[in-house]
Design a protein around this motif. Structure first.
Motif, PDB file in Angstrom:
ATOM      1  N   SER A 232      50.014  32.855  54.352  1.00 41.65           N
ATOM      2  CA  SER A 232      51.020  32.100  53.610  1.00 41.65           C
ATOM      3  C   SER A 232      51.100  32.657  52.199  1.00 41.65           C
ATOM      4  O   SER A 232      50.113  33.154  51.654  1.00 41.65           O
ATOM      5  N   ALA A 233      52.287  32.552  51.616  1.00 40.04           N
ATOM      6  CA  ALA A 233      52.524  32.999  50.248  1.00 40.04           C
ATOM      7  C   ALA A 233      53.436  31.988  49.579  1.00 40.04           C
ATOM      8  O   ALA A 233      54.349  31.438  50.205  1.00 40.04           O
TER       9      ALA A 233
ATOM     10  N   GLY B 291      48.510  33.328  47.431  1.00 41.37           N
ATOM     11  CA  GLY B 291      48.492  33.707  48.840  1.00 41.37           C
ATOM     12  C   GLY B 291      47.237  33.210  49.516  1.00 41.37           C
ATOM     13  O   GLY B 291      46.173  33.119  48.883  1.00 41.37           O
ATOM     14  N   VAL B 292      47.356  32.858  50.792  1.00 38.13           N
ATOM     15  CA  VAL B 292      46.227  32.355  51.578  1.00 38.13           C
ATOM     16  C   VAL B 292      46.183  33.106  52.899  1.00 38.13           C
ATOM     17  O   VAL B 292      47.204  33.248  53.586  1.00 38.13           O
TER      18      VAL B 292
ATOM     19  N   THR C 187      37.556  30.401  58.373  1.00 38.25           N
ATOM     20  CA  THR C 187      37.405  30.932  57.021  1.00 38.25           C
ATOM     21  C   THR C 187      38.778  31.196  56.418  1.00 38.25           C
ATOM     22  O   THR C 187      39.701  31.615  57.115  1.00 38.25           O
ATOM     23  N   ARG C 188      38.901  30.956  55.108  1.00 37.10           N
ATOM     24  CA  ARG C 188      40.164  31.256  54.441  1.00 37.10           C
ATOM     25  C   ARG C 188      39.883  31.970  53.124  1.00 37.10           C
ATOM     26  O   ARG C 188      38.851  31.754  52.490  1.00 37.10           O
ATOM     27  N   LEU C 189      40.830  32.793  52.727  1.00 37.42           N
ATOM     28  CA  LEU C 189      40.761  33.520  51.471  1.00 37.42           C
ATOM     29  C   LEU C 189      41.988  33.166  50.649  1.00 37.42           C
ATOM     30  O   LEU C 189      43.124  33.305  51.126  1.00 37.42           O
ATOM     31  N   ASN C 190      41.771  32.692  49.414  1.00 34.38           N
ATOM     32  CA  ASN C 190      42.869  32.314  48.522  1.00 34.38           C
ATOM     33  C   ASN C 190      42.898  33.246  47.317  1.00 34.38           C
ATOM     34  O   ASN C 190      41.853  33.508  46.698  1.00 34.38           O
ATOM     35  N   LEU C 191      44.089  33.696  46.965  1.00 31.52           N
ATOM     36  CA  LEU C 191      44.306  34.474  45.747  1.00 31.52           C
ATOM     37  C   LEU C 191      45.388  33.779  44.925  1.00 31.52           C
ATOM     38  O   LEU C 191      46.360  33.264  45.489  1.00 31.52           O
TER      39      LEU C 191
END
Length: 397
Positions: A274-275, A322-323, A335-339
Protein backbone atom coordinates in the motif's frame (compact mmCIF):
# COMPACT_ATOMS: atom_id res chain seq x y z
CA UNK A 1 -9.21 15.02 40.68
CA UNK A 2 -12.82 15.15 39.58
CA UNK A 3 -15.92 13.91 41.35
CA UNK A 4 -15.86 10.69 39.38
CA UNK A 5 -12.22 10.00 40.33
CA UNK A 6 -13.16 10.21 44.02
CA UNK A 7 -15.99 7.76 43.52
CA UNK A 8 -13.72 5.47 41.51
CA UNK A 9 -11.19 5.30 44.33
CA UNK A 10 -13.88 4.03 46.73
CA UNK A 11 -14.64 1.06 44.48
CA UNK A 12 -11.04 0.41 43.43
CA UNK A 13 -10.17 -1.85 46.39
CA UNK A 14 -13.03 -4.23 45.67
CA UNK A 15 -12.39 -4.04 41.93
CA UNK A 16 -8.68 -4.78 42.13
CA UNK A 17 -9.20 -7.78 44.40
CA UNK A 18 -11.48 -9.21 41.75
CA UNK A 19 -9.06 -8.27 38.99
CA UNK A 20 -6.11 -10.02 40.53
CA UNK A 21 -7.44 -13.35 41.50
CA UNK A 22 -10.80 -13.62 43.12
CA UNK A 23 -12.84 -16.55 41.76
CA UNK A 24 -16.48 -15.83 41.03
CA UNK A 25 -18.99 -18.52 40.17
CA UNK A 26 -20.97 -17.65 37.05
CA UNK A 27 -23.12 -20.78 36.86
CA UNK A 28 -26.37 -18.90 37.42
CA UNK A 29 -25.09 -15.36 37.36
CA UNK A 30 -23.42 -12.90 35.02
CA UNK A 31 -20.97 -13.75 32.25
CA UNK A 32 -17.50 -12.83 33.58
CA UNK A 33 -14.48 -12.39 31.31
CA UNK A 34 -10.91 -11.68 32.42
CA UNK A 35 -8.23 -10.48 30.01
CA UNK A 36 -4.91 -8.71 30.24
CA UNK A 37 -2.15 -7.26 28.12
CA UNK A 38 1.53 -6.75 28.76
CA UNK A 39 3.81 -4.33 26.93
CA UNK A 40 7.54 -3.70 27.40
CA UNK A 41 9.32 -0.87 25.60
CA UNK A 42 12.77 0.61 25.28
CA UNK A 43 12.67 4.17 23.95
CA UNK A 44 15.65 6.42 23.20
CA UNK A 45 15.50 10.11 22.30
CA UNK A 46 18.35 12.26 21.03
CA UNK A 47 18.14 16.02 20.41
CA UNK A 48 21.05 17.82 18.71
CA UNK A 49 21.15 20.95 20.90
CA UNK A 50 23.66 19.94 23.57
CA UNK A 51 21.24 17.70 25.46
CA UNK A 52 22.37 14.26 26.47
CA UNK A 53 20.50 11.18 25.31
CA UNK A 54 17.28 10.37 27.13
CA UNK A 55 16.05 6.79 27.44
CA UNK A 56 13.52 4.71 29.30
CA UNK A 57 12.73 1.03 29.66
CA UNK A 58 9.15 0.60 30.85
CA UNK A 59 6.81 -2.31 31.52
CA UNK A 60 3.03 -2.02 31.47
CA UNK A 61 0.48 -4.54 32.73
CA UNK A 62 -3.22 -3.88 32.16
CA UNK A 63 -5.78 -6.40 33.51
CA UNK A 64 -9.46 -6.09 32.60
CA UNK A 65 -12.57 -7.60 34.15
CA UNK A 66 -15.77 -7.46 32.09
CA UNK A 67 -19.04 -8.50 33.73
CA UNK A 68 -22.06 -8.92 31.46
CA UNK A 69 -25.23 -9.04 33.55
CA UNK A 70 -27.42 -9.29 30.45
CA UNK A 71 -27.13 -8.51 26.72
CA UNK A 72 -28.15 -4.96 27.63
CA UNK A 73 -26.18 -4.26 30.81
CA UNK A 74 -22.47 -4.70 31.52
CA UNK A 75 -19.76 -3.42 33.86
CA UNK A 76 -16.03 -3.15 33.23
CA UNK A 77 -13.07 -2.35 35.46
CA UNK A 78 -9.50 -2.16 34.24
CA UNK A 79 -6.32 -1.60 36.22
CA UNK A 80 -3.04 -0.27 34.90
CA UNK A 81 0.45 -0.65 36.35
CA UNK A 82 3.50 0.94 34.71
CA UNK A 83 7.01 0.38 36.04
CA UNK A 84 10.21 2.12 34.96
CA UNK A 85 13.09 -0.35 34.76
CA UNK A 86 15.73 2.38 34.34
CA UNK A 87 16.36 5.38 36.63
CA UNK A 88 14.26 8.49 36.05
CA UNK A 89 17.50 10.44 35.59
CA UNK A 90 17.58 9.06 32.05
CA UNK A 91 14.20 10.59 31.23
CA UNK A 92 13.85 14.34 30.78
CA UNK A 93 10.12 14.46 31.54
CA UNK A 94 10.25 12.95 35.04
CA UNK A 95 13.62 14.12 36.35
CA UNK A 96 15.36 17.49 36.85
CA UNK A 97 18.05 16.70 34.29
CA UNK A 98 18.07 18.28 30.83
CA UNK A 99 17.33 15.28 28.64
CA UNK A 100 14.83 14.50 25.88
CA UNK A 101 11.55 13.56 27.52
CA UNK A 102 9.81 10.18 27.28
CA UNK A 103 6.22 10.45 28.47
CA UNK A 104 5.77 7.04 30.11
CA UNK A 105 5.37 7.66 33.83
CA UNK A 106 5.29 5.04 36.58
CA UNK A 107 1.74 4.66 37.83
CA UNK A 108 -0.74 2.33 39.49
CA UNK A 109 -4.28 3.39 38.72
CA UNK A 110 -7.74 2.52 37.49
CA UNK A 111 -7.54 2.98 33.73
CA UNK A 112 -11.25 2.34 33.11
CA UNK A 113 -14.30 1.75 35.26
CA UNK A 114 -17.57 2.00 33.41
CA UNK A 115 -21.13 0.80 33.16
CA UNK A 116 -22.74 0.26 29.77
CA UNK A 117 -26.46 0.05 29.06
CA UNK A 118 -28.17 -0.68 25.76
CA UNK A 119 -31.89 0.06 26.12
CA UNK A 120 -32.40 -0.90 22.46
CA UNK A 121 -30.39 -2.74 19.82
CA UNK A 122 -29.41 0.58 18.24
CA UNK A 123 -28.60 2.69 21.32
CA UNK A 124 -25.66 2.24 23.72
CA UNK A 125 -24.97 4.51 26.70
CA UNK A 126 -21.65 4.34 28.60
CA UNK A 127 -20.96 6.13 31.88
CA UNK A 128 -17.71 6.30 33.84
CA UNK A 129 -14.00 6.32 33.06
CA UNK A 130 -13.82 5.11 29.48
CA UNK A 131 -12.06 5.24 26.15
CA UNK A 132 -13.38 7.78 23.66
CA UNK A 133 -12.06 7.25 20.15
CA UNK A 134 -13.55 9.19 17.22
CA UNK A 135 -12.70 8.31 13.60
CA UNK A 136 -8.90 8.34 13.15
CA UNK A 137 -8.47 10.06 16.55
CA UNK A 138 -7.33 13.34 15.00
CA UNK A 139 -9.46 15.32 17.44
CA UNK A 140 -10.35 12.94 20.30
CA UNK A 141 -8.47 9.70 20.97
CA UNK A 142 -6.81 7.41 23.51
CA UNK A 143 -3.11 7.86 22.56
CA UNK A 144 -2.57 4.10 22.75
CA UNK A 145 1.03 4.39 21.55
CA UNK A 146 2.08 5.57 25.00
CA UNK A 147 2.11 3.14 27.93
CA UNK A 148 -0.56 5.10 29.82
CA UNK A 149 -3.72 5.54 27.78
CA UNK A 150 -5.66 8.79 27.68
CA UNK A 151 -9.10 8.04 29.13
CA UNK A 152 -12.13 10.18 29.86
CA UNK A 153 -14.50 10.52 32.78
CA UNK A 154 -17.62 10.97 30.74
CA UNK A 155 -21.09 9.88 29.73
CA UNK A 156 -21.38 8.98 26.06
CA UNK A 157 -24.04 7.56 23.77
CA UNK A 158 -24.01 6.08 20.29
CA UNK A 159 -27.00 5.53 18.04
CA UNK A 160 -26.99 3.48 14.84
CA UNK A 161 -29.58 2.75 12.18
CA UNK A 162 -29.72 -0.18 9.72
CA UNK A 163 -29.52 2.34 6.88
CA UNK A 164 -25.97 3.21 7.93
CA UNK A 165 -26.83 6.52 9.58
CA UNK A 166 -25.19 6.92 12.99
CA UNK A 167 -24.74 9.52 15.70
CA UNK A 168 -22.65 9.73 18.83
CA UNK A 169 -22.02 12.31 21.47
CA UNK A 170 -20.97 12.81 25.04
CA UNK A 171 -20.10 15.06 27.95
CA UNK A 172 -16.58 14.92 29.46
CA UNK A 173 -15.85 16.19 32.96
CA UNK A 174 -12.26 14.98 33.29
CA UNK A 175 -9.44 13.99 30.92
CA UNK A 176 -6.89 11.52 32.32
CA UNK A 177 -3.86 12.23 30.16
CA UNK A 178 -0.88 10.04 29.26
CA UNK A 179 1.40 11.79 31.79
CA UNK A 180 -0.52 10.46 34.79
CA UNK A 181 -1.27 12.37 38.00
CA UNK A 182 2.40 12.94 38.90
CA UNK A 183 2.63 15.94 36.58
CA UNK A 184 0.64 19.13 37.05
CA UNK A 185 -0.91 18.84 33.57
CA UNK A 186 -1.54 15.09 33.85
CA UNK A 187 -5.26 15.68 34.42
CA UNK A 188 -7.57 18.20 32.78
CA UNK A 189 -10.72 19.28 34.52
CA UNK A 190 -13.31 19.61 31.79
CA UNK A 191 -16.76 20.84 30.92
CA UNK A 192 -16.60 19.63 27.32
CA UNK A 193 -19.05 17.98 24.96
CA UNK A 194 -18.94 16.54 21.46
CA UNK A 195 -21.44 15.35 18.84
CA UNK A 196 -20.86 13.60 15.53
CA UNK A 197 -23.23 12.28 12.86
CA UNK A 198 -22.48 10.14 9.83
CA UNK A 199 -24.46 8.95 6.81
CA UNK A 200 -23.70 6.99 3.61
CA UNK A 201 -23.90 8.74 0.25
CA UNK A 202 -23.20 7.59 -3.34
CA UNK A 203 -19.75 9.20 -3.16
CA UNK A 204 -18.80 7.96 0.31
CA UNK A 205 -19.51 8.35 4.00
CA UNK A 206 -20.12 11.93 5.04
CA UNK A 207 -19.65 13.02 8.65
CA UNK A 208 -20.39 16.25 10.51
CA UNK A 209 -19.01 17.00 13.96
CA UNK A 210 -18.81 19.65 16.65
CA UNK A 211 -16.36 19.61 19.56
CA UNK A 212 -16.73 22.13 22.37
CA UNK A 213 -13.61 21.80 24.52
CA UNK A 214 -13.69 23.67 27.81
CA UNK A 215 -10.53 22.43 29.54
CA UNK A 216 -8.38 23.45 32.49
CA UNK A 217 -6.86 26.79 31.50
CA UNK A 218 -3.89 26.56 33.89
CA UNK A 219 -1.83 25.03 31.06
CA UNK A 220 0.15 27.55 29.01
CA UNK A 221 -0.77 26.06 25.62
CA UNK A 222 -4.16 26.98 24.09
CA UNK A 223 -6.43 24.01 24.72
CA UNK A 224 -10.01 25.34 24.92
CA UNK A 225 -11.88 25.90 21.66
CA UNK A 226 -14.94 25.12 19.54
CA UNK A 227 -14.43 23.12 16.36
CA UNK A 228 -17.02 22.34 13.66
CA UNK A 229 -16.28 20.32 10.57
CA UNK A 230 -17.27 18.04 7.69
CA UNK A 231 -15.50 14.94 6.39
CA UNK A 232 -16.03 12.69 3.38
CA UNK A 233 -14.42 9.24 3.14
CA UNK A 234 -14.86 6.37 0.71
CA UNK A 235 -13.33 3.43 -1.09
CA UNK A 236 -13.52 1.59 -4.42
CA UNK A 237 -12.12 -1.78 -5.49
CA UNK A 238 -10.88 -2.75 -8.95
CA UNK A 239 -9.90 -6.39 -8.66
CA UNK A 240 -6.79 -6.56 -6.44
CA UNK A 241 -6.51 -2.78 -6.42
CA UNK A 242 -8.21 -0.78 -3.68
CA UNK A 243 -8.56 3.00 -3.64
CA UNK A 244 -9.30 4.78 -0.34
CA UNK A 245 -9.80 8.50 0.16
CA UNK A 246 -10.70 11.04 2.80
CA UNK A 247 -11.09 14.79 2.70
CA UNK A 248 -12.29 17.24 5.29
CA UNK A 249 -12.60 20.85 6.38
CA UNK A 250 -13.04 22.31 9.86
CA UNK A 251 -13.40 25.71 11.50
CA UNK A 252 -12.11 26.42 14.98
CA UNK A 253 -12.90 29.41 17.17
CA UNK A 254 -10.27 30.03 19.84
CA UNK A 255 -10.11 33.35 21.72
CA UNK A 256 -10.58 36.00 18.98
CA UNK A 257 -9.02 33.87 16.24
CA UNK A 258 -10.73 32.25 13.24
CA UNK A 259 -8.83 29.09 12.39
CA UNK A 260 -9.26 26.60 9.54
CA UNK A 261 -8.20 22.99 9.03
CA UNK A 262 -8.04 20.95 5.83
CA UNK A 263 -7.06 17.35 5.09
CA UNK A 264 -6.82 15.28 1.90
CA UNK A 265 -5.73 11.65 2.16
CA UNK A 266 -5.47 9.04 -0.62
CA UNK A 267 -4.28 5.45 -0.30
CA UNK A 268 -3.79 2.67 -2.86
CA UNK A 269 -3.72 -1.00 -1.82
CA UNK A 270 -2.47 -3.74 -4.12
CA UNK A 271 -2.14 -7.21 -2.63
CA UNK A 272 0.50 -6.92 0.14
CA UNK A 273 1.53 -3.37 -0.75
CA UNK A 274 0.00 0.00 0.00
CA UNK A 275 1.07 3.58 -0.65
CA UNK A 276 -0.51 6.78 0.59
CA UNK A 277 -0.15 10.53 0.35
CA UNK A 278 -1.69 12.84 2.94
CA UNK A 279 -1.86 16.61 3.13
CA UNK A 280 -2.89 18.46 6.27
CA UNK A 281 -3.12 22.18 6.91
CA UNK A 282 -3.62 23.58 10.41
CA UNK A 283 -4.17 27.29 9.94
CA UNK A 284 -3.10 30.33 11.92
CA UNK A 285 -4.61 33.73 12.66
CA UNK A 286 -2.57 36.54 14.23
CA UNK A 287 -0.14 34.17 15.93
CA UNK A 288 -2.79 31.70 17.18
CA UNK A 289 -2.83 28.24 15.52
CA UNK A 290 -5.36 25.44 15.10
CA UNK A 291 -4.88 22.91 17.94
CA UNK A 292 -6.11 19.37 18.67
CA UNK A 293 -5.10 18.80 22.33
CA UNK A 294 -7.15 15.61 22.85
CA UNK A 295 -6.12 13.84 19.66
CA UNK A 296 -3.76 10.88 19.33
CA UNK A 297 -1.04 13.22 18.09
CA UNK A 298 1.64 10.56 17.63
CA UNK A 299 -0.23 9.45 14.49
CA UNK A 300 0.14 12.85 12.86
CA UNK A 301 2.97 15.23 11.93
CA UNK A 302 5.66 12.61 12.31
CA UNK A 303 6.58 10.01 14.91
CA UNK A 304 9.30 12.10 16.61
CA UNK A 305 6.51 14.28 18.08
CA UNK A 306 8.15 17.63 17.35
CA UNK A 307 4.75 19.15 16.48
CA UNK A 308 2.53 17.98 19.34
CA UNK A 309 1.57 21.65 19.68
CA UNK A 310 0.93 23.44 16.39
CA UNK A 311 3.45 26.31 15.90
CA UNK A 312 2.10 29.87 16.10
CA UNK A 313 2.26 30.29 12.30
CA UNK A 314 0.32 27.09 11.68
CA UNK A 315 1.52 23.96 9.93
CA UNK A 316 1.35 22.30 6.52
CA UNK A 317 2.33 18.63 6.46
CA UNK A 318 2.84 16.59 3.30
CA UNK A 319 3.20 12.91 4.23
CA UNK A 320 4.15 10.07 1.90
CA UNK A 321 4.15 6.52 3.27
CA UNK A 322 4.31 2.92 2.15
CA UNK A 323 3.54 -0.41 3.81
CA UNK A 324 4.62 -3.89 2.76
CA UNK A 325 2.72 -6.68 4.48
CA UNK A 326 4.98 -9.63 3.86
CA UNK A 327 2.08 -12.02 3.39
CA UNK A 328 3.63 -14.30 0.79
CA UNK A 329 6.83 -15.33 2.55
CA UNK A 330 5.77 -18.24 4.74
CA UNK A 331 6.75 -17.68 8.38
CA UNK A 332 7.02 -13.92 7.74
CA UNK A 333 3.39 -13.61 6.65
CA UNK A 334 2.46 -11.62 9.78
CA UNK A 335 5.30 -9.13 9.32
CA UNK A 336 4.98 -5.61 7.94
CA UNK A 337 7.44 -2.92 6.93
CA UNK A 338 6.44 0.76 7.10
CA UNK A 339 8.29 3.67 5.51
CA UNK A 340 7.26 7.31 5.99
CA UNK A 341 8.37 10.77 4.94
CA UNK A 342 6.98 14.13 6.14
CA UNK A 343 7.73 17.61 4.84
CA UNK A 344 6.71 20.47 7.14
CA UNK A 345 6.04 24.11 6.26
CA UNK A 346 4.33 26.93 8.10
CA UNK A 347 0.75 27.68 7.07
CA UNK A 348 1.44 31.42 7.20
CA UNK A 349 4.39 32.51 5.08
CA UNK A 350 5.13 28.96 3.86
CA UNK A 351 8.51 28.79 5.57
CA UNK A 352 10.23 25.42 5.42
CA UNK A 353 10.24 24.05 8.99
CA UNK A 354 11.87 20.66 8.50
CA UNK A 355 11.40 17.11 7.35
CA UNK A 356 11.22 13.67 8.92
CA UNK A 357 12.06 10.11 7.85
CA UNK A 358 10.71 7.03 9.62
CA UNK A 359 10.90 3.25 9.35
CA UNK A 360 9.18 0.49 11.34
CA UNK A 361 9.18 -3.29 11.15
CA UNK A 362 6.62 -5.27 13.15
CA UNK A 363 5.89 -8.98 13.43
CA UNK A 364 3.16 -11.01 15.10
CA UNK A 365 3.58 -14.54 16.38
CA UNK A 366 0.42 -15.85 17.98
CA UNK A 367 -0.49 -13.52 20.85
CA UNK A 368 2.98 -11.90 20.75
CA UNK A 369 3.91 -8.76 18.83
CA UNK A 370 7.44 -7.44 18.25
CA UNK A 371 8.36 -4.12 16.65
CA UNK A 372 11.33 -1.87 16.08
CA UNK A 373 11.05 1.69 14.79
CA UNK A 374 13.29 4.67 14.11
CA UNK A 375 12.42 8.23 13.09
CA UNK A 376 14.64 11.27 12.50
CA UNK A 377 13.58 14.92 12.20
CA UNK A 378 15.85 17.27 10.27
CA UNK A 379 15.24 20.88 11.30
CA UNK A 380 15.35 23.83 8.93
CA UNK A 381 13.79 26.76 10.81
CA UNK A 382 11.87 25.01 13.63
CA UNK A 383 13.29 23.18 16.67
CA UNK A 384 16.49 21.09 16.32
CA UNK A 385 17.51 17.81 14.73
CA UNK A 386 15.85 15.07 16.79
CA UNK A 387 15.70 11.29 16.56
CA UNK A 388 13.78 8.55 18.36
CA UNK A 389 14.15 4.77 18.54
CA UNK A 390 11.63 2.27 19.92
CA UNK A 391 11.90 -1.45 20.60
CA UNK A 392 8.58 -2.96 21.76
CA UNK A 393 7.22 -6.33 22.85
CA UNK A 394 3.53 -6.86 23.55
CA UNK A 395 1.37 -9.83 24.52
CA UNK A 396 -2.33 -10.33 25.10
CA UNK A 397 -3.69 -12.91 27.54
Amino acid sequence: MGVFAKKASRVSAIGLVTLFGSVVSAEAGPDITFSADLRARWEVGNADDGQRIGSAVTLRYRPTLDVEFSPRLSFLIEGEAIAALTPDSRNGVFAPFVRPGIADAETLEINRVQAQYAPTENLVVTAGRQRVSLDDERFIGIVDFRQNQQTYDAITASLTHPSGISAQGGYIWQVNRIFGPRLDNGIFDSESFFVETSAPTPIGQISAYHFNLDLDDSVAAPISSETTGLQLSGRRFFGDLGLFWKTGLAYQAESDADLFYAVADTRLNWRDLSASIRYERLGSDDGIAFQTPLGTLHRFQGAVDVFLTTPDNGLEDLQISGVWRIGSLGPLRATRLNLQYNRFESATGSNRLGQEYGVEIAARLGANTFSAAFAAYEADTFSVDTSRFWLTYARRF
